[in-house]
Design an enzyme around this catalytic site. Structure first.
Site, PDB file in Angstrom:
ATOM      1  N   ASP A 149      39.021  39.795  43.283  1.00 37.95           N
ATOM      2  CA  ASP A 149      38.748  39.075  42.045  1.00 37.95           C
ATOM      3  C   ASP A 149      39.965  39.172  41.127  1.00 37.95           C
ATOM      4  O   ASP A 149      40.978  39.793  41.468  1.00 37.95           O
ATOM      5  CB  ASP A 149      37.477  39.582  41.359  1.00 37.95           C
ATOM      6  CG  ASP A 149      37.542  41.043  40.951  1.00 37.95           C
ATOM      7  OD1 ASP A 149      38.653  41.559  40.698  1.00 37.95           O
ATOM      8  OD2 ASP A 149      36.482  41.698  40.884  1.00 37.95           O
ATOM      9  N   TYR A 175      24.309  31.922  42.039  1.00 32.63           N
ATOM     10  CA  TYR A 175      25.490  32.136  41.217  1.00 32.63           C
ATOM     11  C   TYR A 175      26.260  30.828  41.050  1.00 32.63           C
ATOM     12  O   TYR A 175      26.231  29.968  41.930  1.00 32.63           O
ATOM     13  CB  TYR A 175      26.446  33.142  41.874  1.00 32.63           C
ATOM     14  CG  TYR A 175      25.889  34.522  42.093  1.00 32.63           C
ATOM     15  CD1 TYR A 175      26.082  35.527  41.149  1.00 32.63           C
ATOM     16  CD2 TYR A 175      25.196  34.838  43.264  1.00 32.63           C
ATOM     17  CE1 TYR A 175      25.591  36.815  41.359  1.00 32.63           C
ATOM     18  CE2 TYR A 175      24.691  36.113  43.473  1.00 32.63           C
ATOM     19  CZ  TYR A 175      24.895  37.098  42.528  1.00 32.63           C
ATOM     20  OH  TYR A 175      24.402  38.354  42.729  1.00 32.63           O
ATOM     21  N   ASP A 190      29.360  43.029  37.898  1.00 32.58           N
ATOM     22  CA  ASP A 190      30.673  43.544  37.515  1.00 32.58           C
ATOM     23  C   ASP A 190      30.961  43.225  36.055  1.00 32.58           C
ATOM     24  O   ASP A 190      30.406  42.270  35.495  1.00 32.58           O
ATOM     25  CB  ASP A 190      31.762  42.917  38.392  1.00 32.58           C
ATOM     26  CG  ASP A 190      31.668  43.365  39.836  1.00 32.58           C
ATOM     27  OD1 ASP A 190      31.141  44.463  40.084  1.00 32.58           O
ATOM     28  OD2 ASP A 190      32.131  42.610  40.712  1.00 32.58           O
ATOM     29  N   ARG A 199      32.570  37.656  45.745  1.00 32.09           N
ATOM     30  CA  ARG A 199      34.003  37.963  45.855  1.00 32.09           C
ATOM     31  C   ARG A 199      34.471  37.866  47.301  1.00 32.09           C
ATOM     32  O   ARG A 199      35.572  37.384  47.590  1.00 32.09           O
ATOM     33  CB  ARG A 199      34.282  39.375  45.348  1.00 32.09           C
ATOM     34  CG  ARG A 199      34.329  39.515  43.852  1.00 32.09           C
ATOM     35  CD  ARG A 199      34.513  40.955  43.459  1.00 32.09           C
ATOM     36  NE  ARG A 199      33.420  41.796  43.924  1.00 32.09           N
ATOM     37  CZ  ARG A 199      33.411  43.119  43.854  1.00 32.09           C
ATOM     38  NH1 ARG A 199      34.456  43.756  43.368  1.00 32.09           N
ATOM     39  NH2 ARG A 199      32.366  43.804  44.259  1.00 32.09           N
TER      40      ARG A 199
END
Length: 311
Positions: A88, A74, A46, A186
């Protein structure tokens, strides 16, 4: 007939994507820097996310199939105390949770909620994901005002570690996640917030690993990306067992002939020629060799190596 690329060099690019640019914006920059239109990706990030983006140029795009399904790592920040319609910080936030409700959430409660979403789990992807619904991307439908509720899917979160907890107006939980491809961080933020009864959304996301490849060794958009191309043989050799064949056998294998590869696994197996160029990925089934994917030589490599006879 399609025009040949201005620069026929093939390779894999590992790029540390900065915040605020789309993955397709990074691809456009890479096309200009490398000098070819033929660049693909092994999974996007994103605009708000940073970190490791894996691209392939020219013939190396064939290797992306074997990179896209690798596990990911991550680091992220989950903000507890408000949900978001996009899960988010870029979405519309809900009314914040009461201060008393946040104060009642202990560090142990946060750890227990995180543990609930560790291991093999069923996850409902975010409504603004790139998953297609009736031929259209979910995010396109959601942003046009349609209600999108995607089906749950099986994913694996092999590690979900709380690194730090900061308490201010909200509770910011810094985490590290190791997960299977297709896991939405997310959605983890949303689900942890829901489990604690105060809502949650993602404010920071950084991809740090794709399989064995780490962001620490990645290039940046300020680099000469043509010079940063990693040879397909090097990448394939990191992922799979490698076998070197002489020029004649390499040529025959590339033409689909059955070549004995000796005592190797079933595959995929990275087959290289004496100059170290990746000829293809192969597998051995019942003692017979089958090419999974050929990697034709770039024009420069052909002129340097020549081609053995087909005799």
């Amino acid at each position: 007939m399609a025009k040949p690329p201005r620069n026929p060099a093939s390779g894999i690019l590992f790029i540390d994507k900065p915040q605020g640019i789309t993955s397709h914006g990074v691809i456009a920059r890479a096309r200009a820097s490398v000098g070819t239109r033929k660049i693909g990706h092994a999974g996007t990030l994103d605009p708000m996310a940073t970190g490791l983006l894996v691209l392939g140029a020219n013939n190396a795009t064939r290797l992306l199939t074997y990179l896209v399904g690798l596990d990911k790592q991550y680091t992220a920040t989950i903000r507890l105390g408000a949900s978001s319609n996009t899960d988010d910080a870029e979405g519309e936030l809900s009314t914040p949770a009461a201060a008393a409700a946040l104060a009642a959430i202990t560090d142990d409660a946060i750890s227990a909620a995180v543990a609930k979403f560790t291991g093999p789990i069923m996850q409902r992807p975010s409504s603004v994901s790139a998953i297609k619904v009736d031929g259209k991307r979910a995010y396109t439908l959601a942003r046009s005002g349609e209600e999108v509720v995607l089906a749950e899917r099986a994913v694996t979160v092999s590690a979900f570690d709380v690194l730090e907890i900061e308490r201010n107006e909200f509770i910011d939980v810094k985490v590290r996640v190791d997960c299977s491809s297709g896991t939405y961080i997310r959605a983890l933020a949303r689900d942890v917030g829901d489990a604690l009864g105060v809502g949650g959304h993602l404010t920071v996301l950084r991809r740090t690993k794709v399989g064995p490849f780490t962001v620490e060794t990645a290039s940046t958009l300020g680099d000469d990306l043509e010079a940063c191309l990693i040879a397909p043989a090097q990448v394939a050799g990191t992922l799979f067992e490698s076998v070197e064949l002489d020029d004649q056998l390499s040529f025959e294998l590339s033409r689909g002939r059955q070549i004995p590869l000796g005592d190797v696994g079933t595959g995929p197996i990275a087959v290289v020629n004496p100059s170290g160029r990746l000829i293809g990925l192969a597998e051995v089934v019942d003692g017979r060799t089958r090419i999974l994917s050929n990697f034709p030589a770039d024009a420069v490599a052909v002129s340097q190596e020549g081609e053995p006879s087909d005799g």
